[in-house]
Design a protein around this motif. Structure first.
Motif, PDB file in Angstrom:
ATOM      1  N   LEU A 204      26.508 -35.883  42.886  1.00 20.16           N
ATOM      2  CA  LEU A 204      27.010 -34.516  42.756  1.00 20.16           C
ATOM      3  C   LEU A 204      27.688 -34.305  41.397  1.00 20.16           C
ATOM      4  O   LEU A 204      28.354 -35.214  40.892  1.00 20.16           O
ATOM      5  CB  LEU A 204      27.991 -34.222  43.894  1.00 20.16           C
ATOM      6  N   HIS A 205      27.525 -33.118  40.829  1.00 19.76           N
ATOM      7  CA  HIS A 205      28.157 -32.808  39.539  1.00 19.76           C
ATOM      8  C   HIS A 205      29.521 -32.181  39.804  1.00 19.76           C
ATOM      9  O   HIS A 205      29.617 -31.199  40.515  1.00 19.76           O
ATOM     10  CB  HIS A 205      27.267 -31.869  38.726  1.00 19.76           C
ATOM     11  N   LYS A 206      30.551 -32.780  39.204  1.00 22.31           N
ATOM     12  CA  LYS A 206      31.919 -32.355  39.519  1.00 22.31           C
ATOM     13  C   LYS A 206      32.617 -31.801  38.277  1.00 22.31           C
ATOM     14  O   LYS A 206      32.180 -32.033  37.157  1.00 22.31           O
ATOM     15  CB  LYS A 206      32.735 -33.564  40.018  1.00 22.31           C
ATOM     16  N   MET A 207      33.762 -31.139  38.510  1.00 21.80           N
ATOM     17  CA  MET A 207      34.528 -30.657  37.352  1.00 21.80           C
ATOM     18  C   MET A 207      35.330 -31.779  36.709  1.00 21.80           C
ATOM     19  O   MET A 207      35.611 -31.757  35.530  1.00 21.80           O
ATOM     20  CB  MET A 207      35.429 -29.477  37.752  1.00 21.80           C
ATOM     21  N   GLY A 208      35.717 -32.763  37.490  1.00 21.95           N
ATOM     22  CA  GLY A 208      36.500 -33.879  36.937  1.00 21.95           C
ATOM     23  C   GLY A 208      35.909 -35.222  37.339  1.00 21.95           C
ATOM     24  O   GLY A 208      34.804 -35.280  37.879  1.00 21.95           O
ATOM     25  N   PHE A 209      36.661 -36.276  37.059  1.00 21.62           N
ATOM     26  CA  PHE A 209      36.193 -37.635  37.376  1.00 21.62           C
ATOM     27  C   PHE A 209      34.710 -37.811  37.006  1.00 21.62           C
ATOM     28  O   PHE A 209      33.896 -38.279  37.804  1.00 21.62           O
ATOM     29  CB  PHE A 209      36.435 -37.972  38.859  1.00 21.62           C
ATOM     30  N   PRO A 354      42.534 -36.761  26.407  1.00 21.20           N
ATOM     31  CA  PRO A 354      42.803 -37.251  27.767  1.00 21.20           C
ATOM     32  C   PRO A 354      43.510 -36.221  28.643  1.00 21.20           C
ATOM     33  O   PRO A 354      43.290 -36.191  29.853  1.00 21.20           O
ATOM     34  CB  PRO A 354      43.675 -38.494  27.546  1.00 21.20           C
ATOM     35  N   ILE A 355      44.330 -35.369  28.027  1.00 21.30           N
ATOM     36  CA  ILE A 355      45.053 -34.377  28.849  1.00 21.30           C
ATOM     37  C   ILE A 355      44.065 -33.448  29.555  1.00 21.30           C
ATOM     38  O   ILE A 355      44.265 -33.075  30.726  1.00 21.30           O
ATOM     39  CB  ILE A 355      46.068 -33.568  27.990  1.00 21.30           C
ATOM     40  N   ALA A 356      42.987 -33.071  28.865  1.00 21.25           N
ATOM     41  CA  ALA A 356      41.998 -32.165  29.475  1.00 21.25           C
ATOM     42  C   ALA A 356      41.290 -32.879  30.626  1.00 21.25           C
ATOM     43  O   ALA A 356      41.103 -32.315  31.709  1.00 21.25           O
ATOM     44  CB  ALA A 356      40.989 -31.703  28.426  1.00 21.25           C
ATOM     45  N   ARG A 357      40.918 -34.123  30.413  1.00 18.85           N
ATOM     46  CA  ARG A 357      40.210 -34.857  31.483  1.00 18.85           C
ATOM     47  C   ARG A 357      41.127 -35.062  32.684  1.00 18.85           C
ATOM     48  O   ARG A 357      40.730 -34.889  33.832  1.00 18.85           O
ATOM     49  CB  ARG A 357      39.712 -36.213  30.963  1.00 18.85           C
ATOM     50  N   ALA A 358      42.381 -35.443  32.389  1.00 20.03           N
ATOM     51  CA  ALA A 358      43.314 -35.692  33.498  1.00 20.03           C
ATOM     52  C   ALA A 358      43.567 -34.412  34.296  1.00 20.03           C
ATOM     53  O   ALA A 358      43.703 -34.444  35.523  1.00 20.03           O
ATOM     54  CB  ALA A 358      44.624 -36.260  32.960  1.00 20.03           C
TER      55      ALA A 358
END
Ligand SMILES: Cc1cc2nc3c(=O)[nH]c(=O)nc-3n(C[C@H](O)[C@H](O)[C@H](O)COP(=O)(O)OP(=O)(O)OC[C@H]3O[C@@H](n4cnc5c(N)ncnc54)[C@H](O)[C@@H]3O)c2cc1C
Length: 387
Positions: A204-209, A354-358
């Motif tokens: 599945l394509h997710k917004m995070g992780f 990293p702040i955006a990914r977190a």
């Protein structure tokens, strides 16, 4: 304030984790996980080799034997998330907090011998499949059936949103073995890769992780031998889930605290470096006030986290305690990361940072492991004296 829940052993372990991070959590590795949508097996094996996964596996099966001491897992989260690799922390979490505990706490001797040594090394990766397309919060509404036949069960149904669902070798699977939705109508089976009729389905394509796989699973007449029934007892599945959910929920809160700490550090560093109107961003009073606010939130998060970790160690973390901690910690995380993104300006929206990914990773903390609405329901029932 200095935290005081870690002793020398924990700090020595932190050095091991830092060494691992230095060697394996490079920007290139992280970018590859994100591009592939999964963590590569070599990294998981290296984690096994370094002894930073399989922490709750008893020593006799090759693990660290840290059954109730989640402080070691907290350190893994702190260091891996600080390195901007939430996806790797997620992959470790599924192995250590979701898959392994079912076998350690509830597995038969034969199941422990068969799986634990290789789960500690990363040779066998696990996943936990509860959620289905039609049932998430209401787990008693699942439709995946396991019909008793000679020597085992025939499983039919589908699961969705399963973390590590694509990469796992074995899936701890919540199934219906009885009629209706009474607690004794459910059991847990270990479904193995390669069993006929078991399909790992779509990633599945997710917004995070981005670097951690989440998949759909399908089961069509899959024969699962009876030795793969967790604890060897039919009809115990619901109670077994309830036993492990406090750990799962605490683990999400700990990841939220680690991400909040990291966000504070990244934001302080960034605002010291960046300039506008001839001044550093950190020299604006608004920035300093915002940082002061989130620094206080991070302090409170650690105080609560440390209390939860110690309660868990002493086997005193109730289901309600874990639910309250999970919703509170993940909601503070969300607010802290939002401020962190804002103080990064446009760069806060760019996933190279990293702040955006977190921030994107954090969103699901309020959803999985039981939504925060369900967490409030659990807590409010206790307050109201309603069970
Ligand atoms: C990235 C990701 C990874 C995941 N990993 C796993 C995994 O490894 N294994 C696994 O089994 N599952 C996993 N999940 C599933 C996750 O646990 C569920 O999505 C979650 O429990 C919510 O279930 P649902 O999606 O069916 O939402 P629903 O239950 O349909 O809920 C929809 C909304 O209704 C609200 N709601 C539902 N019931 C009530 C109520 N009684 N009172 C008030 N509000 C209510 C919910 O809070 C939510 O806001 C994952 C999900 C995601 C997104």
């Amino acid at each position: 304030m200095e935290r005081d829940i870690y002793d020398e052993d924990h700090e020595a372990f932190r050095d091991v984790v830092k060494e691992f991070v230095k060697r394996y959590v490079t920007n290139e590795a992280r970018e590859k996980w994100d591009a592939d949508g999964e963590v590569d097996r070599a990294t998981m094996l290296a984690a096994g080799e370094s002894g930073i996964i399989g922490l709750s596996v008893p020593e006799e099966f090759g693990g660290a034997g840290m059954l109730q001491d989640y402080r070691f897992r907290a350190i893994v989260n702190e260091e891996v998330i600080r390195a901007g690799a939430g996806s790797l922390a997620g992959a470790f979490g599924i192995q250590d907090d979701l898959a392994i505990p079912y076998i350690v706490h509830m597995g038969t001797q034969a199941q422990k011998e068969k799986w634990l040594p290789r789960m500690a090394t990363g040779e066998v990766l696990g996943a936990l499949a509860m959620t289905e397309p039609g049932a998430g919060s209401d787990l008693r509404g699942i439709k995946t059936t396991a019909k008793k036949v000679d020597g085992g069960y025939i499983v039919n149904g589908a699961k969705t949103f399963i973390s590590s669902g694509k990469t796992a070798d074995i899936v701890v699977t919540f199934v219906k073995t009885g009629e209706g939705n009474r607690p004794d109508a459910f059991s847990i089976l270990i479904v193995e890769n390669g069993m006929e009729g078991f399909d790992h389905g779509k990633k599945l394509h997710k917004m995070g992780f981005q670097g951690h796989d989440t998949a759909e699973l399908s089961f069509t007449d899959v024969f699962v031998p009876e030795e793969n029934l967790i604890s060897g007892e039919e009809g115990r599945g619901f109670i077994q889930l309830m036993m492990n959910l406090p750990l799962e929920r605490m683990s999400i809160g700990v990841a939220a605290a680690a991400a909040s700490q990291a966000a504070l550090e990244w934001t302080v560093a960034y605002t010291k470096d960046r300039e506008a109107f001839g001044e550093r961003i950190i020299d604006f009073q608004n920035t300093r006030f915002q940082l002061a606010s989130i620094a206080a939130d991070v302090e409170a998060l650690w105080a609560y986290t440390d209390r939860a970790l110690l309660a868990y160690k002493d086997k005193k973390l109730s289901a309600e305690d874990a639910a309250m901690y999970k919703f509170w910690a993940t909601e503070r995380e969300w607010e802290i990361l939002d401020i962190g993104v804002q103080l990064h300006g446009g760069y806060g929206y760019i996933t190279e940072y990293p702040i955006a990914r977190a921030f994107l990773d954090a969103r699901v903390h309020r959803i999985y492991g039981g939504t925060n609405e369900i967490m409030r329901d659990i807590v409010s029932r206790q307050i109201a004296g309603k069970r």
